[in-house]
Design an enzyme around this catalytic site. Structure first.
Site, PDB file in Angstrom:
ATOM      1  N   ASN A  45       0.792  -1.244   0.000  1.00  0.00           N
ATOM      2  CA  ASN A  45       0.000   0.000   0.000  1.00  0.00           C
ATOM      3  C   ASN A  45       0.825   1.295   0.000  1.00  0.00           C
ATOM      4  O   ASN A  45       0.321   2.328  -0.407  1.00  0.00           O
ATOM      5  CB  ASN A  45      -1.007  -0.011   1.149  1.00  0.00           C
ATOM      6  CG  ASN A  45      -0.368   0.002   2.499  1.00  0.00           C
ATOM      7  OD1 ASN A  45       0.703  -0.555   2.695  1.00  0.00           O
ATOM      8  ND2 ASN A  45      -1.012   0.638   3.454  1.00  0.00           N
TER       9      ASN A  45
ATOM     10  N   GLU B  42       4.496  -3.843  12.110  1.00  0.00           N
ATOM     11  CA  GLU B  42       3.423  -2.857  11.945  1.00  0.00           C
ATOM     12  C   GLU B  42       2.309  -3.564  11.202  1.00  0.00           C
ATOM     13  O   GLU B  42       2.512  -4.041  10.085  1.00  0.00           O
ATOM     14  CB  GLU B  42       3.898  -1.640  11.136  1.00  0.00           C
ATOM     15  CG  GLU B  42       4.859  -0.732  11.865  1.00  0.00           C
ATOM     16  CD  GLU B  42       4.295  -0.106  13.123  1.00  0.00           C
ATOM     17  OE1 GLU B  42       3.053  -0.092  13.296  1.00  0.00           O
ATOM     18  OE2 GLU B  42       5.087   0.331  13.966  1.00  0.00           O
TER      19      GLU B  42
ATOM     20  N   CYS C 187      -3.162   1.648   6.703  1.00  0.00           N
ATOM     21  CA  CYS C 187      -3.379   1.091   8.042  1.00  0.00           C
ATOM     22  C   CYS C 187      -3.815   2.198   9.003  1.00  0.00           C
ATOM     23  O   CYS C 187      -4.341   1.930  10.072  1.00  0.00           O
ATOM     24  CB  CYS C 187      -2.162   0.353   8.557  1.00  0.00           C
ATOM     25  SG  CYS C 187      -0.643   1.227   8.295  1.00  0.00           S
TER      26      CYS C 187
ATOM     27  N   GLU D   8       8.973   3.200  14.475  1.00  0.00           N
ATOM     28  CA  GLU D   8       9.699   3.480  13.245  1.00  0.00           C
ATOM     29  C   GLU D   8       9.822   4.991  13.086  1.00  0.00           C
ATOM     30  O   GLU D   8       9.080   5.753  13.692  1.00  0.00           O
ATOM     31  CB  GLU D   8       8.941   2.906  12.049  1.00  0.00           C
ATOM     32  CG  GLU D   8       8.682   1.418  12.189  1.00  0.00           C
ATOM     33  CD  GLU D   8       8.445   0.738  10.869  1.00  0.00           C
ATOM     34  OE1 GLU D   8       9.418   0.552  10.122  1.00  0.00           O
ATOM     35  OE2 GLU D   8       7.299   0.383  10.577  1.00  0.00           O
TER      36      GLU D   8
END
Ligand code: ADP
Length: 479
Positions: free
Chosen positions: A149, A247, A281, A459
Site C-alpha cells: 500500500n 506494523e 493502516c 519506526e
C-alpha cells in the site's frame, strides 16, 4: 517490448522472468515482468548481506551519508516519473504517488543527516578510576518485508535507517508493487553501495519471506503487513532469538463531537476514510459521532462523497483510484455484504464502477447505524469503507474509540480544549490527531501503534535507532 527487472544479489542483477505487474486502473496494461526468487536465491542474498556487514558497519559515517544523500537527490529529481509508476502499479492517484515519492526522498535526506548524529553517553562508574561508555552499534543483517500500500515510503523508512546505522539488508517487497521497490534499489546501488550491502529479492512471501524467517543469519526483521503474517514473523523470530518489529492493521476511530467545526470534520473523514482508496493502516474506518451533530455530519459527508471522482489513477482529475487487485476488491465487497447482513445501513456507495478501461473500481462506501460490535467495526477491511457509529456523548465516544483490538491512530474533531486534551491523554492509540485526519503523518517523528497494531520499537525519526542499533556498555579502568 515488456520491461524486465531482476533481483540484486551480491551486487549482481540476477533472475529470470517470474511475475507480471498489472495496472489496477487498466488490467490490460502490464507495467513489467519481474524476477521471482526461490529459496536458494534468498539464501545467497542473506549470505551476501552477512559477508558485507563487517566492512559496511565500520564504514565512515560520511560514506553512508554520501550514498543516502545521493539517493535522496535522485528520487526528488525523478519524483514525477517515479510517482507516476507508483500510481500505475498500486492505483493511488498521481498526486498521492508523487507525494509519497517526495516523502521517500525526505526520509533518505533525514537519515543521511542521522549518520553523523549517532552519539553515546559517557558515564562515571560506581568504581573509582573506571569509565563507562554507552554506544550504539549496527545490529547485522536486517530482513525488510513490506506491503503493497505504500510501495516506496515504507521501504524507504526501513532501508534508510538500516543503512544509516551500518546494517546490511535483504529486502523483500510485496509482489504487487515491484517496480517502486526495484527503482529505489537501483538508485541506491548506483549511488555507490558496496556489493552485498543491499540485496533485493522479489518473490513470493511464502517462499522468499519464509526463507528469511527461517534463516539464523538474519539478525533482525522489520515487517509491515497483515496480522496473520506478522504473527508468523514473531514466532519465527523468537525461535531464532532475533530482534523483530511489526506494523500491522488498524481500525482507527475518528470521533466527531457536537462542538466540532462541521467542515473540518467532513474534511477529516473524507481524507482519512477514502483517500488512497482507504488502503492505509491509518485509515479512519470508524466514524464515532455524537447525536447532536450526527444527522448534519452524515448529510454533509454524503454530499461530499457524491462529488468524489473515482477513476483511473493516472487521470489528473481522479480523487479516488481503483482498489489494488481482484482479491482486495472481493474482500471489500464481502465486507459490504457482511455489514448489510449485520443490520448496518449502506447509506452511500459500495458499488462496482465501470471505468474507461477494465480496472478494480469501487465507489467509496458509508455505513450508518453501525454498532461497534459488528464485524465491520472490529475487523480491518482495508478498502474505501467507513462506518458511522452514533454515540450519546464524549464519554461514550471515548469508550467506543478504545474498544478495539487495534491501536494505531485515532482522531477527534472538537473545538473543546478540555475534550481534545482528555482524548490525547486517554486514547489507546500510538498516534492521536486533533482536528486532523487519522492518516497522514510526518516523516521525522515516531510512527507506530499499540495493542494488535504494532510490536516492538517505533519506526521513523530518531526513535528508529531503537530497532536498527544495539546498545553496548563498555567499561575501562585507566588506573
Ligand atoms: P497483505 O494482506 O497486505 O498483502 P501480507 O502480510 O500478506 O499482507 O503481506 C505483507 C508482506 O509479507 C508481503 O511482502 C508478503 O509477500 C509477505 N509475506 C507473506 N507471507 C509471508 C510469509 N509466510 N513469510 C514471510 N513473509 C510473508
Amino acid at each position: 517490448m515488456t520491461l524486465f527487472r531482476k533481483n540484486l544479489i551480491d551486487g549482481e542483477w540476477l533472475g529470470e522472468a517470474g511475475s507480471r505487474n498489472i495496472n489496477p486502473s487498466n488490467t490490460g496494461d502490464v507495467v513489467g515482468e519481474y524476477a521471482s526468487a526461490g529459496p536458494e536465491q534468498a539464501k545467497q542474498a542473506i549470505a551476501a548481506a552477512k559477508a558485507a556487514f563487517p566492512a559496511w558497519s565500520r564504514s565512515a559515517p560520511l560514506a553512508r551519508h554520501a550514498v543516502l544523500k545521493k539517493a535522496s537527490d535522485e528520487i526528488m529529481a525523478r519524483k514525477d516519473e517515479i510517482g507516476r509508476n507508483l500510481a500505475r502499479e498500486e492505483g493511488k492517484t498521481l498526486a498521492e504517488g508523487i507525494g509519497e515519492t517526495i516523502r521517500a526522498a525526505q526520509l533518505f535526506d533525514f537519515f543521511a543527516g542521522e549518520t553523523l548524529r549517532l552519539s553515546g553517553e559517557l558515564v562515571p562508574s560506581v568504581r573509582p578510576g573506571v569509565g563507562v561508555e554507552i554506544t550504539r552499534e549496527a545490529v547485522g543483517v536486517v530482513g525488510i518485508i513490506t506491503p503493497w500500500n505504500f510501495p516506496i515510503a515504507i521501504p524507504a523508512w526501513k532501508i534508510a535507517p538500516a543503512l544509516a546505522y551500518g546494517n546490511t539488508i535483504v529486502f523483500k517487497p510485496a509482489e504487487l508493487v515491484p517496480e517502486s521497490a526495484w527503482t529505489i534499489v537501483d538508485i541506491l546501488h548506483r549511488a555507490g553501495l558496496p556489493k552485498g550491502v543491499l540485496n533485493l529479492v522479489m518473490g513470493k512471501g511464502s517462499v522468499v519471506g519464509q526463507a528469511m524467517l527461517d534463516s539464523p543469519d538474519v539478525n533482525a526483521i522489520t515487517f509491515t503487513g497483515s496480522v496473520g503474517t506478522g504473527k508468523r514473523v514473531a514466532a519465527a523470530s523468537v525461535e531464532h532469538m532475533r530482534k523483530f518489529q511489526l506494523e500491522m492493521g488498524g481500525k482507527n476511530p475518528l470521533v466527531v463531537l457536537d462542538d466540532a467545526d462541521l467542515a473540518v470534520a467532513v474534511d477529516c473523514a473524507i481524507n482519512g476514510a477514502y483517500f488512497s482508496t482507504g488502503q492505509r493502516c491509518t485509515a479512519s474506518s470508524r466514524l464515532v459521532v455524537t447525536e447532536g451533530i450526527h444527522d448534519r455530519f452524515v448529510a454533509a459527508l454524503k454530499e461530499r462523497m457524491e462529488k468524489l471522482v473515482v477513476g483511473d489513477a493516472l487521470d489528473a482529475r481522479t480523487q479516488i483510484g481503483p482498489v489494488v487487485d481482484a482479491t482486495q476488491l472481493k474482500q471489500d465487497e464481502d465486507y459490504i455484504a457482511i455489514g448489510r447482513n449485520e443490520g448496518a445501513e449502506l447509506a452511500f456507495g459500495g458499488e462496482r464502477l465501470d471505468g474507461a478501461t477494465p480496472g478494480f473500481y469501487l465507489t467509496p462506501a458509508l455505513f450508518t447505524g453501525a454498532t461497534n460490535a459488528m464485524r465491520i467495526s472490529r475487523e480491518e477491511i482495508f478498502g474505501p469503507v467507513a462506518n458511522v457509529i452514533r454515540v450519546k456523548d464524549y464519554d461514550e465516544a471515548l469508550a467506543v474509540a478504545n474498544d478495539t483490538p487495534f491501536g494505531l491512530t485515532s482522531g477527534i474533531c472538537t473545538s473543546s480544549l478540555k475534550h481534545a486534551t482528555h482524548f490525547k491523554r486517554n486514547s489507546e492509540a500510538g498516534m492521536v490527531m486533533v482536528n486532523l485526519p487519522t492518516a497522514g503523518v510526518d516523516f521525522h517523528v515516531p510512527f507506530g501503534g499499540r495493542k494488535g497494531s504494532s510490536y516492538g520499537p517505533r519506526e521513523q525519526g530518531r526513535y528508529a535507532t531503537e530497532f536498527y542499533t544495539t546498545v553496548k556498555t563498555a567499561y575501562t579502568f585507566a588506573g
